[in-house]
Motif scaffolding. Structure first.
Motif, PDB file in Angstrom:
ATOM      1  N   PRO A  85      40.862  20.831  30.270  1.00 37.52           N
ATOM      2  CA  PRO A  85      40.216  21.111  31.574  1.00 37.52           C
ATOM      3  C   PRO A  85      41.235  21.512  32.582  1.00 37.52           C
ATOM      4  CG  PRO A  85      39.452  19.309  30.636  1.00 37.52           C
ATOM      5  CD  PRO A  85      40.592  19.432  29.992  1.00 37.52           C
ATOM      6  N   VAL A  86      42.346  21.092  32.840  1.00 41.99           N
ATOM      7  CA  VAL A  86      43.190  21.311  33.858  1.00 41.99           C
ATOM      8  C   VAL A  86      44.412  22.483  33.379  1.00 41.99           C
ATOM      9  CG1 VAL A  86      43.475  18.916  34.398  1.00 41.99           C
ATOM     10  CG2 VAL A  86      45.175  19.661  33.056  1.00 41.99           C
ATOM     11  N   ALA A  87      44.247  23.083  32.426  1.00 38.23           N
ATOM     12  CA  ALA A  87      44.999  24.339  32.206  1.00 38.23           C
ATOM     13  C   ALA A  87      44.425  25.389  32.651  1.00 38.23           C
ATOM     14  CB  ALA A  87      45.165  24.370  30.441  1.00 38.23           C
ATOM     15  N   VAL A  88      44.606  25.379  33.874  1.00 36.76           N
ATOM     16  CA  VAL A  88      44.178  26.695  34.783  1.00 36.76           C
ATOM     17  C   VAL A  88      45.113  27.617  35.115  1.00 36.76           C
ATOM     18  CG1 VAL A  88      42.484  27.136  36.621  1.00 36.76           C
ATOM     19  CG2 VAL A  88      42.428  25.200  35.355  1.00 36.76           C
ATOM     20  N   PRO A  89      45.087  28.963  34.897  1.00 30.24           N
ATOM     21  CA  PRO A  89      46.331  29.756  35.243  1.00 30.24           C
ATOM     22  C   PRO A  89      46.048  29.738  36.828  1.00 30.24           C
ATOM     23  CG  PRO A  89      44.999  30.895  33.457  1.00 30.24           C
ATOM     24  CD  PRO A  89      44.442  29.518  33.833  1.00 30.24           C
ATOM     25  N   LEU A  90      47.148  30.330  37.615  1.00 30.30           N
ATOM     26  CA  LEU A  90      47.067  30.686  38.949  1.00 30.30           C
ATOM     27  C   LEU A  90      46.524  31.813  39.099  1.00 30.30           C
ATOM     28  CD1 LEU A  90      48.099  29.418  41.580  1.00 30.30           C
ATOM     29  CD2 LEU A  90      50.101  30.852  41.312  1.00 30.30           C
ATOM     30  N   ALA A  91      45.569  32.111  39.893  1.00 27.07           N
ATOM     31  CA  ALA A  91      44.860  33.457  39.659  1.00 27.07           C
ATOM     32  C   ALA A  91      44.643  33.970  41.449  1.00 27.07           C
ATOM     33  CB  ALA A  91      43.278  33.203  39.326  1.00 27.07           C
ATOM     34  N   PRO A  92      45.866  34.301  41.772  1.00 23.92           N
ATOM     35  CA  PRO A  92      45.843  34.901  43.209  1.00 23.92           C
ATOM     36  C   PRO A  92      44.906  36.053  43.478  1.00 23.92           C
ATOM     37  CG  PRO A  92      48.037  34.997  42.537  1.00 23.92           C
ATOM     38  CD  PRO A  92      46.817  34.745  41.183  1.00 23.92           C
ATOM     39  N   ASP A  93      44.319  35.999  44.670  1.00 26.03           N
ATOM     40  CA  ASP A  93      43.289  37.261  45.113  1.00 26.03           C
ATOM     41  C   ASP A  93      44.081  38.088  45.837  1.00 26.03           C
ATOM     42  OD1 ASP A  93      41.471  39.049  46.238  1.00 26.03           O
ATOM     43  OD2 ASP A  93      40.032  37.583  46.770  1.00 26.03           O
ATOM     44  N   PHE A  94      44.513  39.231  45.215  1.00 28.43           N
ATOM     45  CA  PHE A  94      45.571  40.210  45.788  1.00 28.43           C
ATOM     46  C   PHE A  94      44.886  40.975  46.893  1.00 28.43           C
ATOM     47  CE2 PHE A  94      47.444  39.433  41.404  1.00 28.43           C
ATOM     48  CZ  PHE A  94      48.508  38.605  41.731  1.00 28.43           C
ATOM     49  N   ASP A  95      43.672  41.084  46.905  1.00 27.65           N
ATOM     50  CA  ASP A  95      42.978  41.785  47.942  1.00 27.65           C
ATOM     51  C   ASP A  95      43.072  41.197  49.461  1.00 27.65           C
ATOM     52  OD1 ASP A  95      42.035  43.646  46.277  1.00 27.65           O
ATOM     53  OD2 ASP A  95      40.328  42.500  45.733  1.00 27.65           O
ATOM     54  N   ARG A  96      43.607  39.823  49.316  1.00 23.85           N
ATOM     55  CA  ARG A  96      43.694  39.104  50.453  1.00 23.85           C
ATOM     56  C   ARG A  96      45.013  39.537  51.395  1.00 23.85           C
ATOM     57  NH1 ARG A  96      42.207  33.667  47.639  1.00 23.85           N
ATOM     58  NH2 ARG A  96      39.986  33.250  48.371  1.00 23.85           N
ATOM     59  N   LYS A  97      45.588  40.253  50.764  1.00 25.21           N
ATOM     60  CA  LYS A  97      46.637  40.824  51.316  1.00 25.21           C
ATOM     61  C   LYS A  97      47.300  40.000  52.752  1.00 25.21           C
ATOM     62  CE  LYS A  97      46.500  45.160  49.173  1.00 25.21           C
ATOM     63  NZ  LYS A  97      47.298  44.770  48.028  1.00 25.21           N
ATOM     64  N   PRO A  98      47.984  39.134  52.660  1.00 31.59           N
ATOM     65  CA  PRO A  98      48.395  38.421  51.406  1.00 31.59           C
ATOM     66  C   PRO A  98      47.628  37.077  50.977  1.00 31.59           C
ATOM     67  CG  PRO A  98      49.631  37.593  53.215  1.00 31.59           C
ATOM     68  CD  PRO A  98      48.647  38.586  53.605  1.00 31.59           C
TER      69      PRO A  98
END
Ligand code: GDP
Length: 299
Positions: A85-98
């Motif tokens: 349950p804790v193996a969660v990849p980092l998932a940046p939202d690149f639309d936020r710029k930055p």
């Protein structure tokens, strides 16, 4: 996977040898379970997690004759179930710029190195990344981040030693926004001996960047040195109180016999583990994979 396995060999050899000693072929009775539980505790899984794992094992195998391979396989399964349950990849939202990632942790945990490795990873994917040298207390930390900036071809926002970290973070965000960058990493100081000052500084950084983007920071990564073993627990508690950690990175899993601490942390805090460090080089960062880690740990 093989790099991870060799990296974790110190952690796993202790567990493996111990299991080998305990179970050549043996009935899984109370005494055997107790010895196994002790072995798990000394392998840094901690009391609560060791008890949980042993209990689960007893549920399926109590009273049966088991050998070390069976024990290892079942153990890997149980540990994998805690880690999944804790193996969660980092998932940046690149639309936020930055997308803004604040990186916290005690001095020497591996913050700057982890930022460098992540910058490399995202640059290789064609992302634009700004680095903010927010550990303004240590000239060496600023220099080190600049080296990573050159290596990865990322702009580094830095100031003179002792400058206000929040002001620097504010400017770095403004720069990154102006450029339309995908990611901003903010390095921070880790002077835990001065807890009140550090807390004030981290709070101020968060407060001022919210003036430009009230949703920022989008991730607060706590970097933990796995070699500190059980001390990692108190670091999670302290930084969670200070700044609201959203995820963990565990470093130095290459050189330690204490990889079991990751299992204990996962069990206790259920914070996402985004990545693990298995060396000092840019390529020595891995996404955290529950099964591979569990199997490597058990050997
Ligand atoms: P900071 O003070 O938290 O920014 O920590 P640094 O990034 O400066 O790292 C402290 C030391 O640990 C440096 O010598 C790094 O090269 C080293 N380091 C960081 N991550 C790892 C890792 O995953 N494995 C190993 N072996 N060393 C690491």
């Amino acid at each position: 996977f093989s790099r991870l396995r060799s990296g974790l060999s110190k952690s796993s050899s202790k567990l493996t040898l111990g299991i080998g000693d305990l179970f050549t072929k043996r009935k899984l009775d109370d005494e055997a379970l107790e010895e196994l539980e002790e072995l798990l505790i000394t392998s840094d899984l901690g009391v609560a997690t060791a008890a949980r794992v042993t209990k689960r094992l007893a549920k399926t195998r109590f009273g049966q004759d088991v050998d070390s391979d069976e024990i290892k396989a079942t153990l890997a399964e149980e540990i994998g179930a805690i880690l999944a349950p804790v193996a969660v990849p980092l998932a940046p939202d690149f639309d936020r710029k930055p997308h803004v990632i604040l990186v916290v942790g005690v001095n020497g945990a591996g913050k700057t190195t982890t930022i460098g490795k992540m910058a490399k990873f995202y640059r290789d994917q064609g992302r634009s990344v700004t680095l903010a040298a927010g550990d303004t207390f240590r000239a060496a930390a600023v220099e080190q981040l600049k080296v990573w900036g050159e290596r990865t071809n990322c702009p580094v926002v830095a100031r003179e030693t002792g400058a206000d970290a929040a002001g620097l973070a504010f400017d770095a965000l403004a720069d990154a926004r102006k450029r339309g960058d995908d990611l901003l990493f903010i390095d921070t100081a880790g002077r835990l001996q001065n807890k009140a000052d550090l807390m004030a500084e981290l709070e101020k950084i968060v407060r001022v960047i919210k003036k430009q983007d009230e949703t920022a920071p989008h991730d607060v990564l706590l970097v933990l040195d796995a070699t500190v073993g059980q001390n990692a627990h108190s670091q999670v508690e302290i930084f969670r109180q200070m700044v609201g950690v959203t995820g963990l990175v565990l470093t130095k899993l290459d050189g330690t016999a204490r990889g079991g601490v990751l299992v204990a942390l996962a069990d206790k805090f259920q914070l996402p583990v985004h990545a693990i460090g298995i060396g000092e080089k840019a390529s020595d960062l891995r996404p955290f994979a529950a099964d591979a880690f569990a199997r490597s740990l058990v050997g």
